[in-house]
Design an enzyme around this catalytic site. Sequence first.
Site, mmCIF file in Angstrom:
data_model
loop_
_atom_site.group_PDB
_atom_site.id
_atom_site.type_symbol
_atom_site.label_atom_id
_atom_site.label_comp_id
_atom_site.label_asym_id
_atom_site.label_seq_id
_atom_site.Cartn_x
_atom_site.Cartn_y
_atom_site.Cartn_z
ATOM 1 N NE ARG A 1 -1.972 -1.376 3.737
ATOM 2 C CZ ARG A 1 -2.473 -1.386 4.952
ATOM 3 N NH1 ARG A 1 -3.687 -1.379 5.149
ATOM 4 N NH2 ARG A 1 -1.586 -1.587 5.825
ATOM 5 C CG ASP B 1 1.868 6.528 2.973
ATOM 6 O OD1 ASP B 1 1.236 5.482 3.435
ATOM 7 O OD2 ASP B 1 2.717 6.863 3.539
ATOM 8 N NE ARG C 1 6.132 11.333 2.734
ATOM 9 C CZ ARG C 1 4.791 11.362 3.031
ATOM 10 N NH1 ARG C 1 3.703 10.711 3.094
ATOM 11 N NH2 ARG C 1 4.658 12.766 3.396
#
Length: 260
Positions: free
Chosen positions: A54, A56, A201
């Site tokens: 998945r 974001d 990130r």
Amino acid sequence: MRFALGVEYDGTAFLGWQRLSQPGTDGPPTLQAALEAALSSVADAAVETVCAGRTDAGVHGLCQVVHFTTDVVRDPRAWVLGTTGRLPQGVAVRWCTPVRDDFHARFSARARRYRYRLLDRMVRPALGRQYLAWSRRALDAEAMHRAAQALLGENDFSSFRTVHCQATHARRNLQRIEVRREGAEIVIDVQANAFLHHMVRNIVGSLMEVGAGERPEPWVAEVLAARDRTLAGPTAPSAGLVFVGPLYPPEWGLPDEVTE
């Protein structure tokens, strides 16, 4: 039959991959919801999907791998063209191939890969800005690369995951991380067996602190060892992040770009 799909997408207009409402109902715009609506239209029956990893909100995908099972008879070309024709312009099915019933897009994958692109110059980008992060500060890519090597191997990455991460544990095997300069951009390639929520990130945000000279190179190793998110750098913007795709063993017969 069970099919695997390779899906390419611009994540700018979506709230991430995961569907946020029940199948077949209206809800927030997500990639899974858009894909399942298009597949269901082609099948004239409900289709549910499982993805390799998945992503974001705002994160893009070069080759997300998805599987679905259906009793509806369609050839791969029909799934590719019919589904793509029903998807928003920022999403396309690149390929479709039948797979064994025991193939699982998530659990059959050996690794996942991400790429982060970062422009470091005084002026923000005008062209391609939805695929680039931007830093006013000049960054030392070589220092960032050296610092990043402390993250290799199997470690507890608690310092680099969001407090909202739902993973049962924070141990991940970081197999490769490379930071290099390509012209005016810095490119960061990362490969691991799996990733935590915001892990890439948060790693990039910390490496940027090193690249700007605000932290010494050994600091990244210290943050990793501390297992404390509050000690790491800020979360880097989502726009620069692309899910390059997962990697599977050759036995599944998938395209070369997702086979190791």
